[in-house]
Every structure is written in structure tokens, then in C-alpha cells.
Design an enzyme around this catalytic site. Structure first.
Site, mmCIF file in Angstrom:
data_model
loop_
_atom_site.group_PDB
_atom_site.id
_atom_site.type_symbol
_atom_site.label_atom_id
_atom_site.label_comp_id
_atom_site.label_asym_id
_atom_site.label_seq_id
_atom_site.Cartn_x
_atom_site.Cartn_y
_atom_site.Cartn_z
ATOM 1 N N ASP A 140 -15.274 -21.581 -39.975
ATOM 2 C CA ASP A 140 -16.056 -20.996 -39.012
ATOM 3 C C ASP A 140 -16.869 -19.725 -39.347
ATOM 4 O O ASP A 140 -16.709 -19.174 -40.417
ATOM 5 C CB ASP A 140 -15.057 -20.464 -38.123
ATOM 6 C CG ASP A 140 -15.764 -19.738 -36.959
ATOM 7 O OD1 ASP A 140 -16.601 -20.443 -35.992
ATOM 8 O OD2 ASP A 140 -15.370 -18.817 -36.403
ATOM 9 N N ASP A 162 -18.973 -17.335 -36.957
ATOM 10 C CA ASP A 162 -18.938 -15.864 -36.320
ATOM 11 C C ASP A 162 -17.538 -15.509 -36.026
ATOM 12 O O ASP A 162 -16.485 -16.134 -35.515
ATOM 13 C CB ASP A 162 -19.308 -16.142 -34.906
ATOM 14 C CG ASP A 162 -20.841 -16.821 -34.752
ATOM 15 O OD1 ASP A 162 -21.852 -15.950 -35.289
ATOM 16 O OD2 ASP A 162 -21.120 -17.907 -34.324
ATOM 17 N N THR A 213 -0.589 13.846 -45.149
ATOM 18 C CA THR A 213 -1.970 13.160 -44.911
ATOM 19 C C THR A 213 -3.086 14.353 -44.470
ATOM 20 O O THR A 213 -2.848 15.175 -43.700
ATOM 21 C CB THR A 213 -2.141 11.922 -43.939
ATOM 22 O OG1 THR A 213 -1.487 12.297 -42.797
ATOM 23 C CG2 THR A 213 -1.151 10.966 -44.601
ATOM 24 N N GLU A 222 -6.105 7.559 -42.815
ATOM 25 C CA GLU A 222 -5.267 8.717 -43.062
ATOM 26 C C GLU A 222 -5.197 8.892 -44.441
ATOM 27 O O GLU A 222 -4.392 8.305 -45.181
ATOM 28 C CB GLU A 222 -3.806 8.374 -42.830
ATOM 29 C CG GLU A 222 -3.803 8.242 -41.022
ATOM 30 C CD GLU A 222 -2.553 9.388 -40.708
ATOM 31 O OE1 GLU A 222 -1.953 9.966 -41.320
ATOM 32 O OE2 GLU A 222 -2.378 9.125 -39.380
ATOM 33 N N HIS A 244 -1.646 15.156 -54.798
ATOM 34 C CA HIS A 244 -1.572 16.454 -55.580
ATOM 35 C C HIS A 244 -0.642 17.266 -54.413
ATOM 36 O O HIS A 244 -0.627 17.386 -53.179
ATOM 37 C CB HIS A 244 -2.870 17.263 -55.567
ATOM 38 C CG HIS A 244 -3.177 18.358 -56.168
ATOM 39 N ND1 HIS A 244 -2.975 18.569 -57.504
ATOM 40 C CD2 HIS A 244 -3.074 19.695 -55.803
ATOM 41 C CE1 HIS A 244 -2.792 19.813 -57.895
ATOM 42 N NE2 HIS A 244 -3.198 20.491 -56.828
ATOM 43 N N ARG A 258 -3.122 -3.581 -49.785
ATOM 44 C CA ARG A 258 -2.418 -4.537 -49.040
ATOM 45 C C ARG A 258 -2.720 -4.291 -47.628
ATOM 46 O O ARG A 258 -3.460 -3.320 -47.181
ATOM 47 C CB ARG A 258 -0.969 -4.211 -49.284
ATOM 48 C CG ARG A 258 -0.351 -2.883 -48.741
ATOM 49 C CD ARG A 258 1.158 -2.784 -48.611
ATOM 50 N NE ARG A 258 1.676 -1.551 -48.344
ATOM 51 C CZ ARG A 258 1.759 -1.072 -47.165
ATOM 52 N NH1 ARG A 258 1.574 -1.691 -46.020
ATOM 53 N NH2 ARG A 258 1.965 -0.010 -46.736
#
Length: 382
Positions: free
Chosen positions: A20, A22, A263, A315, A320, A340
Site C-alpha cells: 500500500d 498512503d 532521564t 526520554e 554517565h 527495538r
């Protein structure tokens, strides 16, 4: 070996691909939504993004009828189309290919896998759209629009006609589709169908597909008897680098405190369009803080099913150990690879374990020359 051959014989192996256009190869929905937002405001109406669910995968006539009826517009379907299509045609060059689309087309074409483009758009419309994507037209042996068959999807006509033109039995064909009508059409034709839902959080609607994947980046052609991609390196997929930045803000309540994984959150308001373009999942790259230097980074994009966020977020986790917070500092990111798709986890422990696994994959990959070279990109220290 015996087990492998048994499981493979249960799956129908494919010799050609019917795709397909679109929402599967190109991000038409984004441009359509922008035009409808402006168009409807003329009538004092507000475009509701949820309406996209009703028009994805429909023929142009069906989509127009839905919009005119649902919004109670004071014009007929023909009048709506005569106003909408010139606006759409003028924006056609802005419709971008979806992540993994170029890669897939080039891969299949390079291995001599016959391909057909089968879309609910008209043939002329399809030709116009793909003219903005270099080399695509030459890669498809067959191009077929809904104006060339008696009924569009969810009827199987388009896929049956495409298979006929490729001289293939529909059972040998692998269909790749983003919409429910498209999946139903592929199954009705007797093909194997992979669904790549173009709308978030709608996977539950695609139960009739043989496989549902998050994006074209996650397609494994070898599962269906087609040549495998050879571009994964150490469990990572190189992508065209993209750069984003902004001041670090307080968290979104997505649980970095709960997870014990610090984060550095960015506001997404300046990157809404880019976020639409990139599938939810786990990525990695380099992060620059003006006063502190450049660090390895792994990041998630998405809704995080475990915390079930309503907004798509970014995020980044800077790999470190910082001794203090750096809210307000300018953070520059270069995203260079993909690990992933976003996944749901049954428990917090399994989620944390997977995030630490992602960290190890990213740490190792960023030492490879093809990724390490981006550490010196001037964007990171601007």
C-alpha cells in the site's frame, strides 16, 4: 533443523510483495490532517484527530463522504472534493517517506523481488505522489489504483489484480498495509498480510493480520521466505542521523524515579512533527551539554505502554554518572541508530532489565567507527 523446516512449512513463503502507499510508505495522513484543520476552520469547525481513524485506508470518495457527514458541512461531497484536491495537490511534494520505506523498496528491488503498489488512491494520484520519491516508480513492476478495479479495499480486487499482473498466485504474495480495510482486503485475496498500523495504540484492531509490526524498521523479510536485510550491526540499525535539542525540563511522570534511571527530558512542543515521523521505540546516539561535554546516550520515543502516557515523549538517558541535576541546561542530541520497537512489559522488573540491556547494546555500538564518528559533530557543542 527438522524443527526449523517444520515451522517454516506451516508459514506460506512469499515470492512477491504487494504494498500500500498512503500511511504505509508515505506519511499522507500528516498532510491531510494539516489541510483539514485549516479547511474546517473556515466553517467554524475543529479537526478532531480521532476522525483520522475513520478515514485511514478509505477511498477518496468514502473519506470525503465521512468528513462532510460527520462535520455537517454545508457543501456536498463533490464540492468538498473540488476544494480539497487542489489544496492537497499543492502540498503533495511535502509528503515524506516513512522511516524504513526507502530501505525496504531498495532492498526488495536489489534482490529482484517483484513488487506491486496497490492503493485506494486513483492511479494518477499515485503516480503524482511517487514522482517526488526518487527511483520508486522504476522499482514497481505494477502500479494499480482503485479507479482501475470495480471496488477499492476492503474488497480484494486491488490485490487480486496486482497478483494477476505479476503472474503470481495471491497465496504467494506478501501484502504490507497500514489500515484495517487494507488488511481485510489482503486476507480476502488469500495473501499473507503484515500490518504496520499508521495510527498509534490501535494494534487491537488488526487481529486478522498474520503479523503486526511497529514500523517498517521492524520488518524481517526472512520470516516470509524473502531475502533478509544485511544492514543490522551488533543488534542495531543505522539510521539517517537526526538532531534535536533544547533545555532539560522536569520529567513527564513517566517514572524515571520509579525506575531508578535518570532521564534528561526535553520539551516535545518544538519537535511534534519530527516525533510523528519517527516510530516509537528505543534509539541511541550522542548527547552534548555545553558546559559538561559529550556523552553516550540511549533514548526512548513513545507512549511507554507501562505508564500509558497520552503524549508521545522523548526520554534520553545520558550514560554517565552525574553528581547533580542539570535542569535548564541546553541539551543537544544526535540520534544515529535504532535498537527495538517500544514494547509493553508485564512488570516493572522486566522493564528495568530491558532498559539496562538497551544501555549495553548502545554502549557497545557507539564504539563502532560508523557511530563513533558522530561524537565530533559540531552540533553537540554549539
Amino acid at each position: 533443523i527438522i524443527i526449523m523446516s517444520m515451522s517454516n512449512s506451516l508459514k506460506k513463503l512469499s515470492s512477491c510483495v504487494l504494498i500500500d502507499l498512503d500511511g504505509t510508505l508515505i506519511n499522507t495522513d500528516g498532510v491531510v490532517s494539516d489541510i483539514l484543520r485549516k479547511y474546517l476552520s473556515k466553517y467554524g469547525k475543529q479537526w478532531d484527530g480521532r476522525e483520522a481513524l475513520k478515514i485511514v485506508g478509505k477511498t477518496p470518495l468514502e473519506a470525503a463522504t465521512t468528513i462532510v457527514e460527520d462535520y455537517g458541512l454545508p457543501c456536498g461531497v463533490d464540492e468538498f472534493n473540488s476544494e480539497f484536491y487542489p489544496l492537497f495537490s499543492a502540498q503533495m511534494d511535502k509528503i515524506k517517506s516513512l522511516p524504513g520505506a526507502n530501505r525496504l523498496i531498495r532492498h526488495l528491488n536489489g534482490h529482484g523481488v517483484p513488487m506491486a503498489l496497490a492503493s485506494n488512491s486513483s492511479r494518477a494520484n499515485i503516480e503524482s505522489k511517487i514522482s517526488y520519491h526518487q527511483g520508486w516508480k522504476d522499482c514497481f513492476s505494477v502500479i494499480i489504483g482503485s479507479d482501475e478495479v470495480s471496488k477499492g479495499k476492503p474488497s480484494p480486487d486491488l490485490f487480486l489484480q496486482a497478483a494477476r499482473k505479476l503472474n503470481r498466485d495471491p497465496g504467494e504474495c506478501l501484502v504490507i498495509e497500514d489500515s484495517v480495510p487494507g488488511v481485510l482486503a489482503g486476507k480476502a485475496a488469500g495473501a499473507t498480510v503484515i500490518a504496520v498500523p499508521s495510527l498509534p495504540k490501535q494494534t487491537h484492531l488488526y487481529t486478522s493480520a498474520d503479523e503486526v509490526i511497529n514500523s517498517l524498521l521492524d520488518l524481517k523479510p526472512e520470516k516470509w521466505g524473502l531475502p533478509p536485510f544485511q544492514d543490522w550491526i551488533e543488534n542495531t540499525l543505522p539510521i539517517d542521523p537526526w538532531r534535536i535539542g533544547g533545555p532539560v525540563i522536569k520529567g513527564f511522570g513517566r517514572g524515571s524515579k520509579v525506575l531508578g534511571i535518570p532521564t534528561a527530558n526535553l520539551s516535545t512542543k518544538d519537535y511534534a512533527e519530527e516525533l510523528v515521523e519517527h516510530p516509537s521505540g528505543v534509539y541511541f546516539g550522542w548527547a552534548g551539554l555545553a558546559t559538561r561535554g559529550v556523552f553516550k546516550m540511549v533514548m526512548s520515543i513513545g507512549w511507554n505502554p507501562y505508564f500509558n502516557n497520552t503524549e508521545k515523549t522523548i526520554e534520553p538517558w545520558l550514560l554517565h554518572d552525574f553528581t547533580e541535576d542539570f535542569y535548564g541546561e541546553e541539551l543537544c542530541l544526535i540520534i544515529v541508530g535504532y535498537i527495538r520497537p517500544e514494547a509493553n512489559f508485564p512488570s516493572l522488573e522486566s522493564l528495568v532489565a530491558k532498559i539496562h540491556e538497551d544501555r549495553e547494546v548502545a554502549e557497545k555500538a557507539l564504539d563502532l567507527p560508523s557511530y563513533a564518528k558522530f561524537k565530533d559533530d559540531p552540533y553537540l557543542t554549539k
